[in-house]
Design an enzyme around this catalytic site. Structure first.
Site, PDB file in Angstrom:
ATOM      1  N   ARG A  83       0.819  -1.217   0.000  1.00 57.92           N
ATOM      2  CA  ARG A  83       0.000   0.000   0.000  1.00 57.92           C
ATOM      3  C   ARG A  83       0.855   1.269   0.000  1.00 57.92           C
ATOM      4  O   ARG A  83       0.465   2.289  -0.553  1.00 57.92           O
ATOM      5  CB  ARG A  83      -0.919  -0.047   1.228  1.00 57.92           C
ATOM      6  CG  ARG A  83      -2.001   1.011   1.248  1.00 57.92           C
ATOM      7  CD  ARG A  83      -2.999   0.683   2.347  1.00 57.92           C
ATOM      8  NE  ARG A  83      -3.698   1.843   2.855  1.00 57.92           N
ATOM      9  CZ  ARG A  83      -4.858   2.266   2.384  1.00 57.92           C
ATOM     10  NH1 ARG A  83      -5.454   1.628   1.410  1.00 57.92           N
ATOM     11  NH2 ARG A  83      -5.432   3.337   2.895  1.00 57.92           N
TER      12      ARG A  83
ATOM     13  N   ILE B 106      -7.587   7.463  -1.347  1.00 58.17           N
ATOM     14  CA  ILE B 106      -7.527   6.000  -1.417  1.00 58.17           C
ATOM     15  C   ILE B 106      -8.322   5.514  -0.199  1.00 58.17           C
ATOM     16  O   ILE B 106      -8.157   6.031   0.914  1.00 58.17           O
ATOM     17  CB  ILE B 106      -6.056   5.521  -1.413  1.00 58.17           C
ATOM     18  CG1 ILE B 106      -5.924   3.999  -1.348  1.00 58.17           C
ATOM     19  CG2 ILE B 106      -5.243   6.117  -0.287  1.00 58.17           C
ATOM     20  CD1 ILE B 106      -4.460   3.520  -1.514  1.00 58.17           C
ATOM     21  N   SER B 107      -9.216   4.569  -0.410  1.00 60.50           N
ATOM     22  CA  SER B 107     -10.086   4.101   0.673  1.00 60.50           C
ATOM     23  C   SER B 107      -9.281   3.415   1.768  1.00 60.50           C
ATOM     24  O   SER B 107      -8.170   2.952   1.542  1.00 60.50           O
ATOM     25  CB  SER B 107     -11.098   3.085   0.141  1.00 60.50           C
ATOM     26  OG  SER B 107     -11.853   3.635  -0.892  1.00 60.50           O
ATOM     27  N   GLN B 108      -9.889   3.322   2.954  1.00 56.69           N
ATOM     28  CA  GLN B 108      -9.223   2.595   4.040  1.00 56.69           C
ATOM     29  C   GLN B 108      -9.116   1.113   3.645  1.00 56.69           C
ATOM     30  O   GLN B 108      -9.945   0.596   2.892  1.00 56.69           O
ATOM     31  CB  GLN B 108      -9.973   2.766   5.355  1.00 56.69           C
ATOM     32  CG  GLN B 108     -11.317   2.095   5.370  1.00 56.69           C
ATOM     33  CD  GLN B 108     -12.025   2.277   6.696  1.00 56.69           C
ATOM     34  OE1 GLN B 108     -13.223   2.512   6.722  1.00 56.69           O
ATOM     35  NE2 GLN B 108     -11.322   2.171   7.779  1.00 56.69           N
TER      36      GLN B 108
ATOM     37  N   PHE C  26     -17.458   8.194   0.423  1.00 53.23           N
ATOM     38  CA  PHE C  26     -16.592   8.232  -0.757  1.00 53.23           C
ATOM     39  C   PHE C  26     -16.652   9.610  -1.395  1.00 53.23           C
ATOM     40  O   PHE C  26     -17.625  10.344  -1.195  1.00 53.23           O
ATOM     41  CB  PHE C  26     -17.062   7.198  -1.790  1.00 53.23           C
ATOM     42  CG  PHE C  26     -16.608   5.785  -1.489  1.00 53.23           C
ATOM     43  CD1 PHE C  26     -15.522   5.234  -2.132  1.00 53.23           C
ATOM     44  CD2 PHE C  26     -17.276   5.016  -0.548  1.00 53.23           C
ATOM     45  CE1 PHE C  26     -15.094   3.946  -1.853  1.00 53.23           C
ATOM     46  CE2 PHE C  26     -16.861   3.716  -0.259  1.00 53.23           C
ATOM     47  CZ  PHE C  26     -15.762   3.186  -0.914  1.00 53.23           C
TER      48      PHE C  26
END
Ligand code: SAH
Length: 201
Positions: free
Chosen positions: A25, A51-53, A193
Protein backbone atom coordinates in the site's frame (compact mmCIF):
# COMPACT_ATOMS: atom_id res chain seq x y z
CA UNK A 1 -2.87 -4.47 8.61
CA UNK A 2 -4.26 -7.85 7.60
CA UNK A 3 -4.50 -9.27 11.12
CA UNK A 4 -5.32 -6.11 13.08
CA UNK A 5 -7.76 -4.49 10.72
CA UNK A 6 -9.06 -6.92 8.16
CA UNK A 7 -9.39 -10.23 10.00
CA UNK A 8 -10.47 -8.54 13.22
CA UNK A 9 -13.26 -6.73 11.36
CA UNK A 10 -14.54 -9.89 9.73
CA UNK A 11 -12.82 -10.29 6.38
CA UNK A 12 -12.69 -14.07 5.97
CA UNK A 13 -11.84 -14.69 2.31
CA UNK A 14 -8.29 -16.06 2.41
CA UNK A 15 -7.57 -15.10 -1.18
CA UNK A 16 -8.55 -11.49 -0.49
CA UNK A 17 -6.41 -11.41 2.66
CA UNK A 18 -3.48 -12.85 0.70
CA UNK A 19 -3.91 -10.36 -2.16
CA UNK A 20 -3.88 -7.47 0.30
CA UNK A 21 -0.92 -8.85 2.21
CA UNK A 22 1.13 -8.92 -0.98
CA UNK A 23 0.14 -5.50 -2.37
CA UNK A 24 2.41 -2.79 -0.91
CA UNK A 25 0.00 0.00 0.00
CA UNK A 26 2.88 2.40 0.66
CA UNK A 27 3.64 2.42 -3.08
CA UNK A 28 0.18 3.87 -3.75
CA UNK A 29 0.29 6.86 -1.41
CA UNK A 30 3.13 9.11 -2.58
CA UNK A 31 4.26 11.56 0.07
CA UNK A 32 2.75 9.58 2.93
CA UNK A 33 5.36 8.03 5.24
CA UNK A 34 5.43 4.22 5.01
CA UNK A 35 4.67 4.12 8.75
CA UNK A 36 1.23 5.67 8.05
CA UNK A 37 0.45 3.92 4.78
CA UNK A 38 -1.03 0.86 6.49
CA UNK A 39 -3.21 2.78 8.98
CA UNK A 40 -6.89 1.99 9.21
CA UNK A 41 -8.06 5.07 7.34
CA UNK A 42 -8.50 6.69 3.97
CA UNK A 43 -5.49 8.71 2.84
CA UNK A 44 -5.09 11.61 0.40
CA UNK A 45 -3.73 10.92 -3.07
CA UNK A 46 -3.26 13.62 -5.72
CA UNK A 47 -5.93 15.94 -7.14
CA UNK A 48 -7.96 16.07 -3.89
CA UNK A 49 -8.93 12.40 -4.20
CA UNK A 50 -8.55 9.64 -1.61
CA UNK A 51 -7.53 6.00 -1.42
CA UNK A 52 -10.09 4.10 0.67
CA UNK A 53 -9.22 2.59 4.04
CA UNK A 54 -7.87 -0.96 3.76
CA UNK A 55 -11.00 -2.48 5.33
CA UNK A 56 -13.22 -0.90 2.67
CA UNK A 57 -11.02 -2.17 -0.17
CA UNK A 58 -11.08 -5.66 1.37
CA UNK A 59 -14.83 -5.63 1.92
CA UNK A 60 -15.62 -4.42 -1.60
CA UNK A 61 -13.24 -6.97 -3.07
CA UNK A 62 -14.78 -9.77 -1.03
CA UNK A 63 -18.27 -8.75 -2.19
CA UNK A 64 -17.16 -8.99 -5.83
CA UNK A 65 -16.29 -12.70 -5.33
CA UNK A 66 -13.54 -12.56 -7.95
CA UNK A 67 -12.46 -15.78 -9.65
CA UNK A 68 -9.28 -15.99 -11.71
CA UNK A 69 -10.02 -14.88 -15.25
CA UNK A 70 -13.07 -12.81 -14.27
CA UNK A 71 -13.52 -9.60 -16.21
CA UNK A 72 -13.85 -6.76 -13.76
CA UNK A 73 -14.58 -3.08 -14.45
CA UNK A 74 -13.44 -0.55 -11.86
CA UNK A 75 -14.70 3.02 -12.02
CA UNK A 76 -12.36 5.48 -10.28
CA UNK A 77 -8.77 4.23 -10.64
CA UNK A 78 -7.34 6.83 -8.24
CA UNK A 79 -4.01 5.48 -7.02
CA UNK A 80 -4.54 2.08 -8.66
CA UNK A 81 -4.56 0.22 -5.33
CA UNK A 82 -7.99 -1.39 -5.64
CA UNK A 83 -7.17 -2.37 -9.23
CA UNK A 84 -3.89 -3.94 -8.07
CA UNK A 85 -5.69 -6.05 -5.46
CA UNK A 86 -8.19 -7.23 -8.09
CA UNK A 87 -5.36 -8.12 -10.47
CA UNK A 88 -3.65 -10.12 -7.71
CA UNK A 89 -6.79 -12.23 -7.55
CA UNK A 90 -6.33 -13.08 -11.21
CA UNK A 91 -8.98 -10.74 -12.59
CA UNK A 92 -8.66 -9.03 -15.94
CA UNK A 93 -9.26 -5.48 -14.87
CA UNK A 94 -10.34 -2.46 -16.86
CA UNK A 95 -10.16 0.65 -14.71
CA UNK A 96 -11.52 4.04 -15.78
CA UNK A 97 -10.29 7.34 -14.32
CA UNK A 98 -11.51 10.77 -15.37
CA UNK A 99 -8.33 12.64 -14.36
CA UNK A 100 -5.52 11.98 -16.86
CA UNK A 101 -2.69 12.72 -14.39
CA UNK A 102 -4.00 10.20 -11.86
CA UNK A 103 -4.51 7.60 -14.59
CA UNK A 104 -0.96 8.02 -15.86
CA UNK A 105 0.53 7.85 -12.36
CA UNK A 106 -1.46 4.71 -11.60
CA UNK A 107 -0.35 3.10 -14.85
CA UNK A 108 3.31 3.79 -14.10
CA UNK A 109 2.98 2.59 -10.53
CA UNK A 110 1.40 -0.71 -11.59
CA UNK A 111 4.05 -1.21 -14.25
CA UNK A 112 6.79 -0.47 -11.69
CA UNK A 113 5.36 -3.09 -9.35
CA UNK A 114 5.18 -5.65 -12.14
CA UNK A 115 1.39 -5.92 -11.85
CA UNK A 116 -0.12 -6.81 -15.23
CA UNK A 117 -3.72 -7.42 -15.93
CA UNK A 118 -4.93 -3.85 -15.42
CA UNK A 119 -5.93 -1.69 -18.37
CA UNK A 120 -6.19 1.92 -17.11
CA UNK A 121 -8.29 4.19 -19.32
CA UNK A 122 -9.01 7.89 -19.14
CA UNK A 123 -12.66 8.82 -19.43
CA UNK A 124 -16.03 9.13 -17.78
CA UNK A 125 -16.93 5.87 -16.08
CA UNK A 126 -20.39 6.91 -14.95
CA UNK A 127 -21.85 5.10 -17.97
CA UNK A 128 -19.51 2.11 -17.57
CA UNK A 129 -17.83 0.55 -20.58
CA UNK A 130 -20.46 -0.98 -22.87
CA UNK A 131 -17.82 -2.21 -25.33
CA UNK A 132 -16.36 -4.49 -22.67
CA UNK A 133 -19.73 -5.76 -21.40
CA UNK A 134 -20.92 -8.12 -20.06
CA UNK A 135 -18.79 -7.76 -16.91
CA UNK A 136 -18.47 -10.44 -14.23
CA UNK A 137 -18.10 -7.62 -11.74
CA UNK A 138 -18.22 -3.83 -11.61
CA UNK A 139 -16.86 -1.88 -8.65
CA UNK A 140 -17.40 1.84 -8.33
CA UNK A 141 -15.03 3.58 -5.93
CA UNK A 142 -16.83 6.94 -5.93
CA UNK A 143 -20.37 7.64 -4.75
CA UNK A 144 -23.27 7.95 -7.19
CA UNK A 145 -26.60 9.59 -6.30
CA UNK A 146 -28.38 6.46 -7.58
CA UNK A 147 -27.33 3.23 -9.27
CA UNK A 148 -26.70 4.16 -12.92
CA UNK A 149 -28.94 2.15 -15.25
CA UNK A 150 -26.04 1.69 -17.69
CA UNK A 151 -24.05 -0.22 -15.07
CA UNK A 152 -26.90 -2.62 -14.32
CA UNK A 153 -27.27 -3.37 -18.00
CA UNK A 154 -23.58 -4.16 -18.39
CA UNK A 155 -23.59 -6.90 -15.73
CA UNK A 156 -23.35 -10.52 -16.84
CA UNK A 157 -26.93 -11.86 -16.65
CA UNK A 158 -25.51 -15.03 -15.11
CA UNK A 159 -24.63 -13.70 -11.68
CA UNK A 160 -22.77 -10.44 -12.45
CA UNK A 161 -22.05 -8.34 -9.34
CA UNK A 162 -22.06 -4.56 -8.90
CA UNK A 163 -20.56 -3.00 -5.77
CA UNK A 164 -21.30 0.70 -5.46
CA UNK A 165 -21.58 3.43 -2.82
CA UNK A 166 -24.89 5.26 -3.25
CA UNK A 167 -25.87 8.67 -1.86
CA UNK A 168 -24.69 12.24 -1.47
CA UNK A 169 -23.78 13.29 2.08
CA UNK A 170 -25.18 10.10 3.55
CA UNK A 171 -24.03 7.09 1.55
CA UNK A 172 -24.42 3.36 1.81
CA UNK A 173 -22.60 0.54 0.10
CA UNK A 174 -24.82 -1.64 -2.07
CA UNK A 175 -24.36 -4.97 -3.78
CA UNK A 176 -26.45 -5.78 -6.83
CA UNK A 177 -26.44 -9.30 -8.26
CA UNK A 178 -27.97 -9.92 -11.67
CA UNK A 179 -29.82 -13.11 -12.57
CA UNK A 180 -31.26 -12.82 -16.05
CA UNK A 181 -33.58 -9.84 -16.03
CA UNK A 182 -33.81 -9.54 -12.25
CA UNK A 183 -31.52 -7.88 -9.74
CA UNK A 184 -31.08 -8.78 -6.11
CA UNK A 185 -30.07 -5.72 -4.13
CA UNK A 186 -28.42 -5.73 -0.72
CA UNK A 187 -27.82 -2.60 1.33
CA UNK A 188 -24.70 -3.15 3.36
CA UNK A 189 -23.11 -0.42 5.42
CA UNK A 190 -22.71 3.33 5.74
CA UNK A 191 -19.69 4.62 3.81
CA UNK A 192 -18.05 7.86 2.75
CA UNK A 193 -16.59 8.23 -0.76
CA UNK A 194 -15.70 11.16 -3.00
CA UNK A 195 -18.45 11.85 -5.53
CA UNK A 196 -18.70 10.13 -8.89
CA UNK A 197 -18.54 13.10 -11.22
CA UNK A 198 -21.04 12.88 -14.04
CA UNK A 199 -20.48 15.13 -17.04
CA UNK A 200 -23.20 17.69 -17.82
CA UNK A 201 -25.82 16.32 -20.19
N1 SAH B 1 -10.05 3.12 -6.20
C1 SAH B 1 -9.10 4.19 -5.90
C2 SAH B 1 -9.69 5.31 -5.08
C3 SAH B 1 -10.66 6.08 -5.88
S1 SAH B 1 -11.02 7.72 -5.37
C4 SAH B 1 -7.86 3.64 -5.24
O1 SAH B 1 -7.78 2.44 -5.01
O2 SAH B 1 -6.95 4.43 -4.97
C5 SAH B 1 -12.25 8.01 -6.60
C6 SAH B 1 -11.72 8.26 -7.99
O3 SAH B 1 -12.83 8.31 -8.88
C7 SAH B 1 -10.98 9.59 -8.14
O4 SAH B 1 -9.70 9.36 -8.64
C8 SAH B 1 -11.87 10.36 -9.13
O5 SAH B 1 -11.11 11.20 -10.00
C9 SAH B 1 -12.54 9.24 -9.89
N2 SAH B 1 -13.79 9.58 -10.56
C10 SAH B 1 -14.79 10.36 -10.11
N3 SAH B 1 -15.79 10.42 -11.01
C11 SAH B 1 -15.41 9.63 -12.07
C12 SAH B 1 -16.02 9.28 -13.31
N4 SAH B 1 -17.23 9.74 -13.66
N5 SAH B 1 -15.34 8.45 -14.13
C13 SAH B 1 -14.12 7.98 -13.80
N6 SAH B 1 -13.50 8.29 -12.64
C14 SAH B 1 -14.13 9.10 -11.77
Amino acid sequence: MVAQQLQRRGIRDQRVLEAMATTPREAFVPGVPASLAYDDRALPIDAGQTISQPYMVARMTELLRVEPGDRILEIGTGSGYQAAVLAKLGAKVTSIERLPDLAEAARERLRGLGIDGVDVRVGDGSTGDPDGAPWDGIVVTAAAPAIPMALREQLDPDGGRLVIPVGDDVQELRLLTRRGGSFEERRLLPVRFVPLVAPPR
